[in-house]
Scaffold this active site. Structure first.
Site, PDB file in Angstrom:
ATOM      1  N   ARG A   1       0.816  -1.217   0.000  1.00 36.86           N
ATOM      2  CA  ARG A   1       0.000   0.000   0.000  1.00 36.86           C
ATOM      3  C   ARG A   1       0.856   1.276   0.000  1.00 36.86           C
ATOM      4  NH1 ARG A   1      -0.600  -2.769   4.771  1.00 36.86           N
ATOM      5  NH2 ARG A   1       0.351  -1.821   6.613  1.00 36.86           N
TER       6      ARG A   1
ATOM      7  N   GLU B   1      -6.639  -4.613   9.051  1.00 40.55           N
ATOM      8  CA  GLU B   1      -6.296  -5.926   9.601  1.00 40.55           C
ATOM      9  C   GLU B   1      -7.497  -6.384  10.420  1.00 40.55           C
ATOM     10  OE1 GLU B   1      -3.685  -8.742   9.451  1.00 40.55           O
ATOM     11  OE2 GLU B   1      -2.563  -6.871   9.305  1.00 40.55           O
TER      12      GLU B   1
END
Length: 313
Positions: free
Chosen positions: A170, A180
């Site tokens: 990213r 997450e």
């Protein structure tokens, strides 16, 4: 720049959603495949080009974390500038390709925002990962998401220490957001985890649409957990693990660990306590993927960050 100032950003017109950076983390893989096949309207917002993308297709096919090397550590300057060739590890070749498609990293041509979807076997809930405490756009987005899903919690993990940070997929974008969500075993889909990830993405995209439409977001503060140390399992002289995460610590991500608290338990039942200088907040506790990285958990410390007001240029 003080928190009374207003930070101006260009409209976020190009957004990517990465799934399968690790090929056995099934929520992101499944959502991105779903959006690529038939449900793209769910992630479209007015004036925004949202691109769902499978980052590591060979690992997804094998349902393994990676093929040759961890793609989410591969976006180093050295790898991205290496002469292109078939002898490079698959994930390094893939990193170069992703950098061409969504970058180049650090350039004005890079995508505005990349959301990178991950699952963890740890009991972390929905965790947003921030790579810079100075990114007021991301801070405002995370504040918006936290408020939108309240009273459910959404911790923000700040990972910006140069010694602990790694070169994520990213990081190619101007604004990089890690998501997450757990606990979920590798290679498994759990409906509650899948839905939680989907909801976070919805609010994140709503924020981008509002920003692009000219909504000015006032100054705010964001509580974060700043990564401070990686803790390994106790080992013998041959490097073999000789203790497990203590049952009192297992599944207690984001809860304080204070000096003297049980931390590990040896195979014969002996407790190894935490001996740090003060309370820390562990996370990624007993993450399956981190055994190879010699990491039992990371310690974090709580901080409050001030975000400037933001508006579009």
């Amino acid at each position: 720049m003080s928190s009374n100032n207003v930070a101006s950003f260009n409209e976020a017109r190009r957004v990517a959603i990465f799934g399968g950076t690790h090929g056995n983390e099934m929520s992101g893989v499944t959502l991105v495949n779903l959006w690529m096949m038939n449900s793209r309207e769910e992630i479209q917002r007015k004036g925004v080009e949202t691109q769902p993308f499978i980052t590591n297709p060979k690992a997804v096919e094998k349902c393994s974390r990676y093929v040759d090397t961890d793609l989410n550590r591969a976006f180093t300057t050295e790898n991205l500038s290496a002469p292109h060739g078939k002898d490079l590890p698959y994930e390094v070749q893939r990193a170069q390709e992703i950098n061409r498609l969504f970058g180049p990293k650090g350039s004005s041509e890079a995508y505005d925002v990349i959301f990178d979807l991950h699952n963890t076997t740890s009991n972390m809930g929905c965790t947003l990962i921030l790579e810079s405490s100075k990114d007021h756009f991301n801070l405002q987005m995370m504040n918006y998401i936290k408020k939108a899903i309240a009273p459910d919690s959404c911790p923000v993990l700040l990972n910006e220490d140069p010694g602990l940070k790694y070169a994520t997929a990213r990081s190619v974008a101007k604004h990089s957001v890690g998501l997450e969500v757990g606990p979920q075993p590798q290679g498994v889909l759990r409906s509650n985890i899948f839905e939680a990830m989907r909801i976070i993405l919805k609010h994140a995209l709503d924020f981008i649409e509002l920003f692009n439409e000219g909504v000015e977001f006032p100054p705010c503060t964001v509580d974060v957990f700043k990564v401070s140390e990686r803790m390994d399992y106790p080992r013998d002289s041959n490097g073999n693990i000789i203790a497990m995460v203590h049952p009192n610590l297992q599944d207690c991500d984001w809860e304080p660990l204070t000096p003297g608290d049980p931390m590990f338990q040896t195979f014969d039942g002996k407790t190894i306590p935490y001996e740090g200088a003060g309370a820390v907040y562990p996370t990624f506790i007993n993450e399956a993927a981190y055994y190879e990285k010699q990491q039992a958990f990371v310690t974090t410390r709580r901080e409050t960050l001030a975000a400037n007001a933001i508006r579009k240029v």
